[in-house]
Design an enzyme around this catalytic site. Structure first.
Site, mmCIF file in Angstrom:
data_model
loop_
_atom_site.group_PDB
_atom_site.id
_atom_site.type_symbol
_atom_site.label_atom_id
_atom_site.label_comp_id
_atom_site.label_asym_id
_atom_site.label_seq_id
_atom_site.Cartn_x
_atom_site.Cartn_y
_atom_site.Cartn_z
ATOM 1 N N ARG A 84 4.540 8.910 -3.573
ATOM 2 C CA ARG A 84 4.001 8.220 -2.394
ATOM 3 C C ARG A 84 5.076 8.219 -1.312
ATOM 4 N NH1 ARG A 84 3.664 2.860 -0.375
ATOM 5 N NH2 ARG A 84 1.602 2.284 0.423
ATOM 6 N N LYS A 111 12.804 3.289 0.718
ATOM 7 C CA LYS A 111 12.930 1.910 0.249
ATOM 8 C C LYS A 111 14.363 1.399 0.354
ATOM 9 C CE LYS A 111 8.719 1.054 -2.181
ATOM 10 N NZ LYS A 111 8.057 0.577 -3.399
#
Length: 302
Positions: free
Chosen positions: A271, A237
């Site tokens: 995840r 991210k």
């Protein structure tokens, strides 16, 4: 939820209901971490930029993830990020064939959607988990999932689906995320979802800037002590990229550091895009914590 502190000062949250049975497999989240692989059937996905948009590529990527040790596979047909709405029928056409192709593999099949009709079609096709990145924005989502044996992931975010939320502000990001999740869990319960089929996710980077995501990671125990299994989606991210000054394809090491830290704060589902590397990091962390035996013992035994 209660927590304890070991002699090293590490906080070790304990789940109120640590055991979950999903797709015939028992997960003991008191001492086990599930690795969730990301499969995006979108032409403009954040990380792979459409590499798994084609059905055969998506299914192949899912099988590679299973071979690399993924416990769960999360299939998405519409991005969270702002943009034109994906018609419901099109989103169903993107995710349901992948779900169908993975039935019988033994992997937990998750579908990343905020649309209740997509959720229903996915569950009917064999999905075991619905991953709602808008945190039950539409209460019908809870009703649809409750009317099955599927699990529902409730994620913190502030924006309406596919809409911008410029310059988000928080006075106390961990406290506000915690309060949101508690309220949305209550909404899900009121609409029929049993607590033992709920998972929470603090939503790293979703309507949060890098400082918010870093603080949320640092204080993750304030989320994991809410009493439900916590999923973290930190993989590659922007908060990692901005912290380390790394491009999208250079964030694996930063991702693994964030994953391990989150596990130490109580996260139990991670995840990830880079499954093989994450599986090794997760299993090593479990072994250090005394939850997993080594694959073999040879060193200094003779």
């Amino acid at each position: 939820m209660v927590s304890s502190t070991d002699p090293t000062g590490v906080i070790r949250p304990r789940l109120d209901v640590p055991r979950r049975r999903i797709n015939g497999r028992d997960f003991d989240f008191a001492r086990e971490v599930a690795v969730m692989a990301v499969i995006n059937r979108t032409p403009d996905s954040f990380y792979d930029q459409g590499a798994t948009f084609a059905l055969d590529q998506a299914v192949a990527a899912a099988h590679r993830a299973i071979d690399d040790g993924a416990d769960w596979v999360d299939i998405g047909g519409a991005k969270f990020a702002p943009g034109p709405a994906v018609p419901v029928a099109e989103e169903i056409d993107r995710v349901v064939p992948v779900v169908a192709a993975l039935r019988g593999t033994g992997v937990v099949i998750s579908v990343d959607t905020f649309d209740p009709d997509v959720a229903r079609a996915s569950i009917n096709a064999g999905a075991h988990v619905i991953n709602d990145t808008t945190g039950v924005h539409d209460p019908r989502m809870a009703e649809v999932v409750a009317d099955s044996d599927a699990t529902l992931v409730i994620t913190h975010s502030l924006a309406r689906p596919r809409t911008p939320y410029p310059a988000p502000q928080y006075t106390d990001v961990a406290a506000e995320v915690s309060g949101f999740l508690q309220a949305r869990v209550q909404r899900a319960l009121e609409h029929g979802m049993p607590a033992d089929r709920l998972v929470i996710d603090p939503g790293h980077d979703l309507n949060k800037n890098t400082r918010h995501s870093l603080e949320l990671t640092r204080r993750l125990a304030e989320i994991t002590t809410l009493g439900l299994p916590t999923l973290v989606a930190v993989s590659n991210k922007d908060f990692i990229g901005e912290t380390l000054d790394r491009g999208r394809d250079q964030r694996v090491e930063g991702t693994l550091a964030a994953v391990v830290y989150c596990i130490m704060q109580g996260a139990r589902i991670v995840r990830v895009h880079n499954v093989a590397a994450a599986v090794d990091a997760v299993r090593m962390t479990e072994a250090i914590l005394g939850w997993r035996e080594p694959a073999y013992l040879r060193h200094n035994l003779t």
